[in-house]
Design an enzyme around this catalytic site. Structure first.
Site, short mmCIF file in Angstrom:
data_model
loop_
_atom_site.label_atom_id
_atom_site.label_comp_id
_atom_site.label_asym_id
_atom_site.label_seq_id
_atom_site.Cartn_x
_atom_site.Cartn_y
_atom_site.Cartn_z
N LYS A 1 62.77 74.21 69.94
CA LYS A 1 63.98 73.50 69.51
C LYS A 1 64.27 73.76 68.03
CE LYS A 1 62.33 69.42 70.79
NZ LYS A 1 61.10 69.60 71.60
N ARG B 1 65.05 61.30 73.32
CA ARG B 1 63.80 61.57 74.02
C ARG B 1 63.55 60.55 75.12
NH1 ARG B 1 61.28 64.62 69.70
NH2 ARG B 1 59.33 65.58 70.36
N ARG C 1 50.43 77.00 66.46
CA ARG C 1 51.12 76.31 65.36
C ARG C 1 50.17 75.36 64.62
NH1 ARG C 1 56.54 73.02 66.77
NH2 ARG C 1 55.07 71.40 67.37
N ARG D 1 49.91 71.25 61.57
CA ARG D 1 50.49 69.97 62.00
C ARG D 1 49.43 69.15 62.73
NH1 ARG D 1 56.31 69.88 64.89
NH2 ARG D 1 55.29 68.28 66.14
N ARG E 1 51.15 64.48 74.51
CA ARG E 1 52.60 64.66 74.29
C ARG E 1 53.28 65.24 75.51
NH1 ARG E 1 51.80 68.22 69.38
NH2 ARG E 1 54.05 68.65 69.39
P1 ATP Z 1 59.34 71.19 68.97
O1 ATP Z 1 58.06 71.94 68.82
O2 ATP Z 1 60.16 71.72 70.11
O3 ATP Z 1 60.11 71.14 67.70
P2 ATP Z 1 57.77 68.69 69.11
O4 ATP Z 1 57.75 67.70 70.23
O5 ATP Z 1 56.54 69.48 68.89
O6 ATP Z 1 59.00 69.64 69.34
P3 ATP Z 1 58.95 66.97 67.04
O7 ATP Z 1 60.29 66.92 67.66
O8 ATP Z 1 58.84 67.41 65.66
O9 ATP Z 1 57.92 67.93 67.76
O10 ATP Z 1 58.31 65.46 67.18
C1 ATP Z 1 57.02 65.14 66.73
C2 ATP Z 1 56.69 63.68 67.05
O11 ATP Z 1 57.61 62.80 66.38
C3 ATP Z 1 56.80 63.27 68.53
O12 ATP Z 1 55.63 63.57 69.26
C4 ATP Z 1 57.05 61.75 68.41
O13 ATP Z 1 55.89 61.03 68.17
C5 ATP Z 1 57.94 61.64 67.17
N1 ATP Z 1 59.38 61.68 67.52
C6 ATP Z 1 60.25 62.66 67.19
N2 ATP Z 1 61.48 62.40 67.68
C7 ATP Z 1 61.38 61.22 68.35
C8 ATP Z 1 62.29 60.42 69.11
N3 ATP Z 1 63.56 60.79 69.29
N4 ATP Z 1 61.83 59.27 69.66
C9 ATP Z 1 60.57 58.87 69.49
N5 ATP Z 1 59.65 59.58 68.82
C10 ATP Z 1 60.03 60.74 68.25
MG MG Z 2 60.65 70.49 66.02
#
Ligand code: ATP
Ligand code: MG
Length: 190
Positions: free
Chosen positions: A14, A89, A128, A134, A145
């Protein structure tokens, strides 16, 4: 107004696609994950709360997330559109986004679902974790997750299908080809 929801499991790309979309279409970008990580880095109260959830692979509570989203949206001046990355989400967040945009006489133009096989997601996230450090990109938290994604987030696929905004994107293979598919979908609704 071009309002795009970029959707997909953790590690689906994303953030990468969002950066390319911002560059090409000149719209604003809201990454809720980036917002939360910045709060953690700055040691704010919000950051402390968020860290507890993120380290456990859980979602931040909806009410909190929806407030953050609304204030970020209002901070943009003269916007041409927004890419929503990592939001919504949950169903509650999707309902809130719809209402928030309707209040401003806007709507989501398209929802792009980056579809990536689960083994590929694992590989990308572990890589990553090593390269970018991270804290939530470790095997145990990644598994949590992905479970949270399947139970709370994946139901949005049907939600957006019913709303008539859903677009499937094959999210693995050559990066430029994924972006070409993304652009084709956006240009149809632009
Ligand atoms: P990507 O790798 O595709 O960017 P990702 O799931 O690895 O996605 P982030 O979108 O950066 O990573 O989100 C990291 C964390 O932040 C999530 O696991 C969650 O705990 C929190 N978070 C992010 N967005 C939301 C949301 N809309 N609602 C609730 N928690 C969120
Ligand atoms: Mg992201």
């Amino acid at each position: 107004m071009l309002n795009i929801v970029i959707f997909g499991a953790p590690g689906s790309g994303k953030g990468t696609q969002s950066e390319m979309i911002v560059e090409k279409y000149g719209i604003n970008h809201i990454s809720t994950g980036d917002v939360l990580r910045a709060e953690i880095k700055n040691g704010t109260e919000l950051g402390k709360t968020a860290k507890g959830y993120i380290d456990q692979g859980q979602l931040i509570p909806d009410e909190l997330m929806i407030d953050i989203l609304a204030s970020t949206l209002d901070s943009f001046k003269d916007r041409k559109g927004v890419i929503f990355d990592g939001f919504p989400r949950t169903i509650a967040q999707a309902d809130a986004l719809k209402a928030m945009l309707a209040e401003r006489n806007e709507e989501v133009s398209i929802m792009l679902d980056l579809d990536v096989p689960e083994e590929e997601l694992m590989t990308r996230l572990i890589k990553r974790g090593i390269e970018a450090g991270r804290a939530d990109d470790n095997e145990e938290t990644i598994k949590k997750r992905l479970l949270v994604y399947h139970s709370q987030t994946a139901p949005l696929i049907d939600w957006y299908k019913q709303d008539g905004k859903y677009q499937h994107i094959k999210g693995y293979g050559v990066l430029a080809e994924i972006f070409a598919d993304v652009c084709k979908a956006i240009d149809k609704v632009k």
